[in-house]
Design a protein around this motif. Sequence first.
Motif, mmCIF file in Angstrom:
data_model
loop_
_atom_site.group_PDB
_atom_site.id
_atom_site.type_symbol
_atom_site.label_atom_id
_atom_site.label_comp_id
_atom_site.label_asym_id
_atom_site.label_seq_id
_atom_site.Cartn_x
_atom_site.Cartn_y
_atom_site.Cartn_z
ATOM 1 N N ILE A 25 8.313 1.360 -0.232
ATOM 2 C CA ILE A 25 7.294 2.090 1.073
ATOM 3 C C ILE A 25 6.278 3.237 0.974
ATOM 4 O O ILE A 25 5.024 2.642 1.219
ATOM 5 C CB ILE A 25 8.078 2.758 2.404
ATOM 6 N N ALA A 26 6.747 3.788 -0.515
ATOM 7 C CA ALA A 26 5.618 4.941 -0.370
ATOM 8 C C ALA A 26 4.369 3.784 -0.959
ATOM 9 O O ALA A 26 3.653 4.745 -1.759
ATOM 10 C CB ALA A 26 6.067 5.985 -2.061
ATOM 11 N N LEU A 27 4.915 3.444 -2.220
ATOM 12 C CA LEU A 27 3.582 2.413 -3.007
ATOM 13 C C LEU A 27 2.314 1.547 -1.905
ATOM 14 O O LEU A 27 1.138 0.892 -2.610
ATOM 15 C CB LEU A 27 3.763 1.533 -4.018
ATOM 16 N N ILE A 28 3.255 1.233 -0.696
ATOM 17 C CA ILE A 28 1.918 0.355 0.442
ATOM 18 C C ILE A 28 1.072 0.707 0.056
ATOM 19 O O ILE A 28 0.056 0.105 -0.127
ATOM 20 C CB ILE A 28 2.772 0.753 1.605
ATOM 21 N N VAL A 58 -4.066 -5.225 -4.996
ATOM 22 C CA VAL A 58 -4.258 -6.176 -4.164
ATOM 23 C C VAL A 58 -5.077 -6.541 -2.533
ATOM 24 O O VAL A 58 -5.221 -8.089 -2.846
ATOM 25 C CB VAL A 58 -3.024 -7.512 -4.262
ATOM 26 N N GLY A 59 -5.062 -5.583 -2.619
ATOM 27 C CA GLY A 59 -5.781 -5.817 -1.208
ATOM 28 C C GLY A 59 -4.718 -6.309 0.013
ATOM 29 O O GLY A 59 -5.367 -6.123 0.939
ATOM 30 N N THR A 60 -3.562 -6.391 -0.140
ATOM 31 C CA THR A 60 -2.798 -6.515 1.082
ATOM 32 C C THR A 60 -1.919 -5.823 0.499
ATOM 33 O O THR A 60 -1.466 -5.987 -0.978
ATOM 34 C CB THR A 60 -2.830 -7.945 0.994
ATOM 35 N N PHE A 61 -0.403 -5.572 1.888
ATOM 36 C CA PHE A 61 0.694 -5.455 1.278
ATOM 37 C C PHE A 61 1.992 -5.949 1.285
ATOM 38 O O PHE A 61 2.924 -5.916 1.177
ATOM 39 C CB PHE A 61 0.990 -3.402 1.500
ATOM 40 N N ILE A 62 0.939 -6.819 1.663
ATOM 41 C CA ILE A 62 2.493 -7.950 2.154
ATOM 42 C C ILE A 62 2.192 -9.116 1.329
ATOM 43 O O ILE A 62 1.184 -9.510 1.083
ATOM 44 C CB ILE A 62 2.402 -8.497 3.596
#
Length: 223
Positions: A74-77, A84-88
Amino acid sequence: MTWPEMQPLLVQGTLDTLYMVLWATVVSVLGGLPLGLLLVLTDKGGLLQNTPVNKAVGVVVNIGRSLPFIILLIALIPFTKLVVGTFIGPTAMIVPLAIGAIPFFARLVETAVREVDHGLVEAVQSMGGSIPTIVRKVLLPQALPSLVSAVTTTVIVLIGYSAMAGAVGGEGLGSKAITYGYQRFDTTFMLVTVAILIVVVSAVQLIGDGAVRLLARRGRTAS
């Protein structure tokens, strides 16, 4: 949910998990191997003895290892989104997976390299061998079985991490288990997911153990 409905979900989840774990392992090895070597080389009595550097690297590694992965995830979101342009998605999850595994693998590398007979190092050093030569010709080859075992352990840890990554949109089997098993109260889907993870982990351990035995046998033959 019927088996024909489960099958494409499970196949896609397995492929996403393997994709995340494979690339996270590559990055973890590339990052953790030099860190582990640095911890050994800069330690007291090491070839590059440097107490301040050793303590600084040790602190960084210890902090990385002490953080629970779900919190790190969560902290690295923001950082993941920046990289990479997204977190999912599976590609995004490679970032926190690798960052979480690098310090873990570094400590395993440190332990493996410390097991190398110091007499071999002294022998090569007395013949004028440089530090890069000692690392390439003595430390890494002699520690190779233990290093392969360390990689195997890291891969298994990353499989567990990847399942947790499903909680924040990481796809993979973890995400499928949460979405189609837990949230829909589908016990069968959950059990199948667990069974697949057990098979994958067992296969990784089997391959890793076989590689370690093969390398150890070759090492005894060569000596």
